[in-house]
Scaffold this active site. Structure first.
Site, PDB file in Angstrom:
ATOM      1  N   GLY A 120      -7.271  -0.811 -21.882  1.00  0.00           N
ATOM      2  CA  GLY A 120      -6.257  -1.832 -21.605  1.00  0.00           C
ATOM      3  C   GLY A 120      -6.645  -3.178 -22.185  1.00  0.00           C
ATOM      4  O   GLY A 120      -5.826  -3.848 -22.827  1.00  0.00           O
ATOM      5  N   MET A 137      -4.400   2.776   8.019  1.00  0.00           N
ATOM      6  CA  MET A 137      -5.180   2.502   9.227  1.00  0.00           C
ATOM      7  C   MET A 137      -4.297   1.963  10.346  1.00  0.00           C
ATOM      8  O   MET A 137      -4.717   1.931  11.501  1.00  0.00           O
ATOM      9  CB  MET A 137      -6.323   1.523   8.917  1.00  0.00           C
ATOM     10  N   SER A 180      -8.608  -3.706 -24.643  1.00  0.00           N
ATOM     11  CA  SER A 180      -8.596  -3.603 -26.090  1.00  0.00           C
ATOM     12  C   SER A 180      -7.179  -3.783 -26.663  1.00  0.00           C
ATOM     13  O   SER A 180      -6.997  -4.392 -27.715  1.00  0.00           O
ATOM     14  CB  SER A 180      -9.233  -2.266 -26.466  1.00  0.00           C
ATOM     15  N   CYS A 207       1.768   2.357   3.378  1.00  0.00           N
ATOM     16  CA  CYS A 207       2.097   1.194   4.208  1.00  0.00           C
ATOM     17  C   CYS A 207       3.587   1.196   4.566  1.00  0.00           C
ATOM     18  O   CYS A 207       4.422   1.430   3.699  1.00  0.00           O
ATOM     19  CB  CYS A 207       1.769  -0.046   3.399  1.00  0.00           C
ATOM     20  N   GLY A 265      -3.283  -2.977  -2.882  1.00  0.00           N
ATOM     21  CA  GLY A 265      -2.070  -2.368  -2.337  1.00  0.00           C
ATOM     22  C   GLY A 265      -1.072  -2.027  -3.417  1.00  0.00           C
ATOM     23  O   GLY A 265      -0.569  -2.914  -4.115  1.00  0.00           O
ATOM     24  N   THR A 319       4.699  -1.590   6.450  1.00  0.00           N
ATOM     25  CA  THR A 319       4.852  -2.962   6.962  1.00  0.00           C
ATOM     26  C   THR A 319       6.205  -3.566   6.581  1.00  0.00           C
ATOM     27  O   THR A 319       6.876  -4.194   7.403  1.00  0.00           O
ATOM     28  CB  THR A 319       3.709  -3.850   6.408  1.00  0.00           C
ATOM     29  N   GLY A 364       0.822  -1.222   0.000  1.00  0.00           N
ATOM     30  CA  GLY A 364       0.000   0.000   0.000  1.00  0.00           C
ATOM     31  C   GLY A 364       0.849   1.262   0.000  1.00  0.00           C
ATOM     32  O   GLY A 364       1.954   1.286   0.557  1.00  0.00           O
TER      33      GLY A 364
HETATM   34  P1  IMP Z   1      -3.087   2.016  -1.889  1.00  0.00           P
HETATM   35  O1  IMP Z   1      -4.234   1.842  -2.870  1.00  0.00           O
HETATM   36  O2  IMP Z   1      -1.750   1.729  -2.486  1.00  0.00           O
HETATM   37  O3  IMP Z   1      -3.139   3.338  -1.219  1.00  0.00           O
HETATM   38  O4  IMP Z   1      -3.282   0.884  -0.775  1.00  0.00           O
HETATM   39  C1  IMP Z   1      -4.482   0.720  -0.053  1.00  0.00           C
HETATM   40  C2  IMP Z   1      -4.363  -0.543   0.772  1.00  0.00           C
HETATM   41  O5  IMP Z   1      -3.322  -0.393   1.768  1.00  0.00           O
HETATM   42  C3  IMP Z   1      -5.592  -0.904   1.601  1.00  0.00           C
HETATM   43  O6  IMP Z   1      -6.613  -1.511   0.861  1.00  0.00           O
HETATM   44  C4  IMP Z   1      -5.001  -1.842   2.645  1.00  0.00           C
HETATM   45  O7  IMP Z   1      -4.854  -3.147   2.149  1.00  0.00           O
HETATM   46  C5  IMP Z   1      -3.609  -1.280   2.856  1.00  0.00           C
HETATM   47  N1  IMP Z   1      -3.475  -0.480   4.088  1.00  0.00           N
HETATM   48  C6  IMP Z   1      -4.336   0.403   4.630  1.00  0.00           C
HETATM   49  N2  IMP Z   1      -3.817   0.981   5.738  1.00  0.00           N
HETATM   50  C7  IMP Z   1      -2.599   0.423   5.911  1.00  0.00           C
HETATM   51  C8  IMP Z   1      -1.576   0.606   6.889  1.00  0.00           C
HETATM   52  O8  IMP Z   1      -1.640   1.429   7.795  1.00  0.00           O
HETATM   53  N3  IMP Z   1      -0.474  -0.165   6.735  1.00  0.00           N
HETATM   54  C9  IMP Z   1      -0.339  -1.076   5.730  1.00  0.00           C
HETATM   55  N4  IMP Z   1      -1.266  -1.248   4.767  1.00  0.00           N
HETATM   56  C10 IMP Z   1      -2.386  -0.494   4.872  1.00  0.00           C
END
Ligand code: IMP
Length: 339
Positions: free
Chosen positions: A304, A261, A306, A178, A210, A180, A175
């Site tokens: 895409g 989140m 297409s 993110c 993500g 992580t 994400g």
């Molecule tokens: P994005 O579309 O790249 O912004 O990613 C969105 C996705 O990030 C969400 O659907 C979650 O799976 C993930 N996500 C949301 N909040 C967090 C976070 O605080 N840490 C890690 N992953 C997150």
């Protein structure tokens, strides 16, 4: 030895012969077992700077679906679901639950309020708690769409599918907000996870989630085997997203907050403290309307398909021919005019 993994930016799809004359000849709809098909197979992420009743309504009107986040009381979350169905009697929205505490009561109240599906929303979905929660939800609500995740591997996907999930969010650590992978050293590039999970024998729907930053990434995800995609950042900063428009510290331009989140900011606001720190909070420029963003997404996905001469997502997956690009290729693939 270590195996190599691929990210969205590492690959491109080879253009193929096409006899599709209009984007309207392309059908990207997806049956999600809720009564109504998605016309646009895109989910808005269960995040407090993305989802509210207004966003869910706009998303539904574009043929997609929103997943209402769980970082509020059961009453507040159920209220949002009711508001969406007030906006239009046939409107559908999903709602998220966790795996501990009041999650079963929450699921029950959300379904009573009219939620079309329940999303078991956990960062590390390949976990006994998630498996048990999905199993119990499936036992209590045999006919409801249960989305679960997130997982990065085929064994995680298989476990949740076997437990009864209808759809599975695939992507750990990718994400845009993110941290992580920085905090824990764990994760797999989302594109690679989609490729791996798409080889599952189970027929659960695969939701790539993500790190999707363009319709090009969406098309690559579908070609790799995703049935749907989930986005946060692409809908962030839109007027319909929750939160105020503020002035950028940098140049005073209008911006909105977009945050993970698992960021300390989101957790402190919801429960006064934070236990994990796997997300960040940022400001993003104020965008055009979410409706316009979704309109562009719809157009981009159809174009895409297409380019691969495919009339459906399934056909795209069957025909897809990927190439790996070098870093020079990746540079050429993004706009690169000197200013
Ligand atoms: P994005 O579309 O790249 O912004 O990613 C969105 C996705 O990030 C969400 O659907 C979650 O799976 C993930 N996500 C949301 N909040 C967090 C976070 O605080 N840490 C890690 N992953 C997150």
């Amino acid at each position: 030895m270590f195996r190599k993994t691929l990210s969205f930016d590492d690959v491109l799809l080879e253009p193929q012969y096409s006899d599709i004359v209009s984007r309207s000849d392309i059908d990207i709809s997806l049956d999600i077992d809720t009564g109504r098909s998605m016309i646009l197979p895109v989910f808005a992420a269960p995040m407090d700077t993305i989802m509210n009743a207004e966003m869910a309504t706009v998303v539904y009107e574009a043929g997609a679906r929103g997943v209402m986040h769980r970082y509020c009381t059961i009453e507040q979350q159920a209220r949002v679901i009711k508001d969406i169905i007030a906006a239009g009697a046939e409107y559908e929205a999903f709602a998220a639950v966790g795996t501990t505490g009041d999650y079963m009561e929450r699921a029950y109240e959300l379904i009573r309020a009219g939620a079309a599906g329940i999303c078991v929303d956990v960062a590390h979905g390949h976990h006994s708690l998630v498996k048990d929660a999905v199993g119990k939800l499936r036992m209590n609500f045999p006919a409801i769409h249960i989305m679960a995740g997130n997982v990065a591997t085929k064994s995680g996907f298989d476990m949740l599918a076997d437990a009864g999930a209808t759809s599975i969010r695939v992507g750990v650590g990718g994400g845009s907000i993110c941290s992580t992978r920085l905090q824990t050293g764990h994760g797999i590039p989302t594109f690679q996870s989609v490729l791996d999970c798409a080889s599952s024998e189970f027929d659960a729907l695969l939701v790539a989630d993500g790190g999707i930053k363009s319709t090009g990434d969406m098309v690559k995800a579908f070609a790799a085997g995703a049935d749907a995609v989930m986005v946060g950042s692409m809908l962030s900063g839109t007027p319909e997203s929750p939160g105020d428009v503020i002035s950028s510290d940098h140049d005073g331009s209008p911006v909105k907050v977009y945050r993970g989140m698992a960021s300390p900011e989101a957790q402190i606001e919801w429960r006064g403290k934070y236990s994990s720190n796997e997300g960040v909070s940022r400001t993003v420029p104020l965008k055009e309307s979410a409706a316009q963003v979704l309109f562009e997404i719809d157009k981009g996905i159809r174009s895409g398909l297409s380019y691969s001469g495919a009339r459906t997502v399934r056909e795209l997956h069957a025909k897809a021919s990927f190439v790996i690009q070098t870093s020079a290729g990746a540079k050429e693939s993004s706009t690169h005019i000197d200013s």
